[in-house]
Design an enzyme around this catalytic site. Structure first.
Site, PDB file in Angstrom:
ATOM      1  N   CYS A   1      47.013  29.867  46.852  1.00  0.00           N
ATOM      2  CA  CYS A   1      45.759  30.556  47.163  1.00  0.00           C
ATOM      3  C   CYS A   1      44.734  29.664  47.843  1.00  0.00           C
ATOM      4  O   CYS A   1      43.679  30.140  48.263  1.00  0.00           O
ATOM      5  CB  CYS A   1      45.180  31.159  45.890  1.00  0.00           C
ATOM      6  SG  CYS A   1      46.354  32.246  45.053  1.00  0.00           S
TER       7      CYS A   1
ATOM      8  N   HIS B   1      35.932  30.504  43.506  1.00  0.00           N
ATOM      9  CA  HIS B   1      37.288  31.058  43.501  1.00  0.00           C
ATOM     10  C   HIS B   1      37.280  32.338  42.669  1.00  0.00           C
ATOM     11  O   HIS B   1      37.867  33.330  43.073  1.00  0.00           O
ATOM     12  CB  HIS B   1      38.263  30.028  42.943  1.00  0.00           C
ATOM     13  CG  HIS B   1      39.691  30.427  43.056  1.00  0.00           C
ATOM     14  ND1 HIS B   1      40.285  30.730  44.265  1.00  0.00           N
ATOM     15  CD2 HIS B   1      40.659  30.577  42.113  1.00  0.00           C
ATOM     16  CE1 HIS B   1      41.560  31.048  44.064  1.00  0.00           C
ATOM     17  NE2 HIS B   1      41.805  30.978  42.769  1.00  0.00           N
TER      18      HIS B   1
ATOM     19  N   GLU C   1      35.923  26.972  36.183  1.00  0.00           N
ATOM     20  CA  GLU C   1      35.189  26.717  37.417  1.00  0.00           C
ATOM     21  C   GLU C   1      33.690  26.591  37.169  1.00  0.00           C
ATOM     22  O   GLU C   1      33.024  25.707  37.724  1.00  0.00           O
ATOM     23  CB  GLU C   1      35.463  27.826  38.435  1.00  0.00           C
ATOM     24  CG  GLU C   1      34.821  27.558  39.785  1.00  0.00           C
ATOM     25  CD  GLU C   1      35.214  28.552  40.857  1.00  0.00           C
ATOM     26  OE1 GLU C   1      34.876  28.318  42.034  1.00  0.00           O
ATOM     27  OE2 GLU C   1      35.876  29.567  40.536  1.00  0.00           O
TER      28      GLU C   1
ATOM     29  N   LYS D   1      35.578  38.192  45.347  1.00  0.00           N
ATOM     30  CA  LYS D   1      36.837  38.806  44.906  1.00  0.00           C
ATOM     31  C   LYS D   1      36.583  40.034  44.038  1.00  0.00           C
ATOM     32  O   LYS D   1      37.494  40.842  43.843  1.00  0.00           O
ATOM     33  CB  LYS D   1      37.694  37.793  44.149  1.00  0.00           C
ATOM     34  CG  LYS D   1      38.355  36.727  45.016  1.00  0.00           C
ATOM     35  CD  LYS D   1      39.307  35.874  44.189  1.00  0.00           C
ATOM     36  CE  LYS D   1      39.986  34.807  45.030  1.00  0.00           C
ATOM     37  NZ  LYS D   1      39.064  33.707  45.401  1.00  0.00           N
TER      38      LYS D   1
ATOM     39  N   HIS E   1      42.006  39.621  45.311  1.00  0.00           N
ATOM     40  CA  HIS E   1      42.458  38.261  45.611  1.00  0.00           C
ATOM     41  C   HIS E   1      43.462  38.289  46.765  1.00  0.00           C
ATOM     42  O   HIS E   1      44.575  38.776  46.615  1.00  0.00           O
ATOM     43  CB  HIS E   1      43.097  37.650  44.366  1.00  0.00           C
ATOM     44  CG  HIS E   1      43.337  36.180  44.463  1.00  0.00           C
ATOM     45  ND1 HIS E   1      43.134  35.457  45.621  1.00  0.00           N
ATOM     46  CD2 HIS E   1      43.771  35.280  43.543  1.00  0.00           C
ATOM     47  CE1 HIS E   1      43.437  34.195  45.410  1.00  0.00           C
ATOM     48  NE2 HIS E   1      43.812  34.062  44.150  1.00  0.00           N
TER      49      HIS E   1
ATOM     50  N   PHE F   1      47.958  28.070  42.596  1.00  0.00           N
ATOM     51  CA  PHE F   1      49.017  27.696  41.668  1.00  0.00           C
ATOM     52  C   PHE F   1      49.598  26.351  42.098  1.00  0.00           C
ATOM     53  O   PHE F   1      49.835  26.110  43.281  1.00  0.00           O
ATOM     54  CB  PHE F   1      50.138  28.740  41.675  1.00  0.00           C
ATOM     55  CG  PHE F   1      49.811  30.010  40.926  1.00  0.00           C
ATOM     56  CD1 PHE F   1      48.676  30.131  40.151  1.00  0.00           C
ATOM     57  CD2 PHE F   1      50.672  31.097  40.997  1.00  0.00           C
ATOM     58  CE1 PHE F   1      48.392  31.302  39.460  1.00  0.00           C
ATOM     59  CE2 PHE F   1      50.404  32.274  40.311  1.00  0.00           C
ATOM     60  CZ  PHE F   1      49.268  32.369  39.543  1.00  0.00           C
TER      61      PHE F   1
END
Length: 418
Positions: free
Chosen positions: A165, A305, A316, A337, A342, A403
């Site tokens: 991502c 994110h 975060e 998002k 996403h 990831f």
């Protein structure tokens, strides 16, 4: 060595909440959700039955049917957004040297729909390997920038970054570095993804990564909310034209902003989970500020994110509080998002565009769908909840994580002509 300045001169977007820059921005500031029941396949047996699909996309605006059949949807999306960005930048064969124009693109997965279709077809052929001759060139992740390059005759660096991502943020970072080191004058960068397929949804669902709020898809992506239960898969594409400052001035290009700096780091912790204290996220933001030559108190806005997962959102925000200290409460933090879902490898690009437009218009898009405060989140942080907020933005940061522990951050700032 004197590093050259890099600016943004063109933008293009194809998203679940708008098929061009203006539609995308209008939906962002008005808090429109792109989530709805999936239309691409029968979801009767699936745990999650909704996603953020691109709507009313007409590939014939960009290519004929013959070309479209040779392109996976993620590459079609890339062409659509890059066409808009190139036009927006006013790039023509007469005002560039095509050998100094590159395409660096991000895709976390690539042609998943093509792969799925070919394997399912093979399974019906009793083991007879009957594959479409375009199977491989439709599927591979590097094919999107290849098509953008061939379509426009751009002969500079041409490749794809793959970091889950964080892919399109890594693409922007590479583009930034190529230009400031003097290797290119212009780079078309960004990313695209089209993973709303049986395989894509099924794979993420088996990891318990997706929201299962089937009764209310439009409110399912709820970053920072205490009742968040996973991310909502999105698709689409974002494109940006990065250009050397003097080159842009010489051809009379409009300039949105300057690319101020960038950072990368690794969590070195877990295959899919973030470090609970945000150690890698702290490092990536500190690296970005150091590269930009800025102090924490200069940052006005962070597009996080913010995926709407129980672990990621908290980690975060902990990292932001650590890096920015008492100034953190003065920063407008948001997660777009909550509206787009996403976009995986395309997330960094469309979120960078949102940050740039927030700077241009002096409006921070909201984090929608927030209903219940999370007691583990600092209540003094301004998460721009539910309603857009007006403010002057001189410096904005865009975070993306993938990831594997990949962390990437890009900082944009208003142009300083001195």
């Amino acid at each position: 060595m004197v590093l050259r300045r890099v600016v943004v001169t063109g933008l293009g977007a194809l998203t679940p909440i708008g098929n061009n820059i203006q539609e995308y921005w209008n939906s962002l500031v008005n808090g429109i959700s792109g989530a709805a029941p999936i239309t691409y396949y029968d979801t009767e047996k699936h745990k999650t039955k909704f996603a953020c699909e691109v709507k009313n996309f007409n590939f014939e605006v960009y290519m004929d049917r013959k070309e479209a059949r040779r392109l996976d949807k993620f590459a079609q999306y890339a062409i659509a957004s890059s066409d808009e960005a190139i036009k927006d930048a006013g790039i023509t064969p007469e005002n560039i040297d095509k050998q100094r124009v590159g395409v660096i693109w991000g895709a976390g997965i690539g042609g998943l729909e093509t792969f799925q279709e070919e394997v399912l077809y093979y399974a019906k052929c009793d083991g007879n390997p009957k594959f479409n001759p375009f199977f491989i060139p439709k599927m591979i992740a590097d094919i999107a920038p290849a098509h953008i390059s061939m379509r426009n005759g751009f002969m500079g660096p041409n490749y794809t970054t793959v970091s889950a991502c964080a892919s399109s943020s890594n693409a922007m970072i590479d583009a930034f570095n190529y230009i400031r080191l003097g290797m290119c004058d212009v780079i078309i960068t960004g990313g695209s993804e089209a993973a709303i397929t049986i395989a894509g949804m099924g794979g993420f669902s088996s990891m318990h990564a997706l929201s299962t709020r089937n009764d209310s898809p439009e409110t399912a992506s709820r970053p920072f909310d205490a009742t968040r239960d996973g991310f909502v898969l999105g698709e689409g594409s974002g494109a940006l034209v990065f250009e050397e400052y003097e080159h842009a001035k010489a051809r009379g290009a409009k300039i949105y902003c300057e690319v101020g700096g960038c950072g990368m780091s690794s969590d070195a912790y877990h295959l899919t989970a973030p470090h609970p204290e945000g150690v890698g996220v702290i490092a990536v933001m500190e690296n970005t500020l150091r590269d930009a030559g800025m102090t924490p108190d200069q940052v006005d806005h962070i597009n996080t994110h913010g995926t709407s997962t129980p672990l990621g959102d908290v980690a975060e925000l902990k990292a932001i509080s650590h890096v920015f200290g008492s100034h953190a409460k003065n920063i407008n933090i948001n997660s777009t998002k909550s509206m787009t879902g996403h976009l995986l490898g395309g997330a960094g690009a469309v979120e960078a565009i949102a940050s740039i437009l927030a700077m241009k218009y002096g409006i921070i898009p909201p984090t929608i769908n927030h209903q219940v405060a999370d007691p583990t989140i600092d209540p003094e942080l301004n998460l721009t909840l539910n309603v857009a907020q007006k403010r002057e933005v001189n410096v904005a940061m865009s975070n993306t994580f993938g990831f594997g522990g990949h962390n990437a951050c890009v900082l944009f700032k208003k142009l300083d002509n001195e």
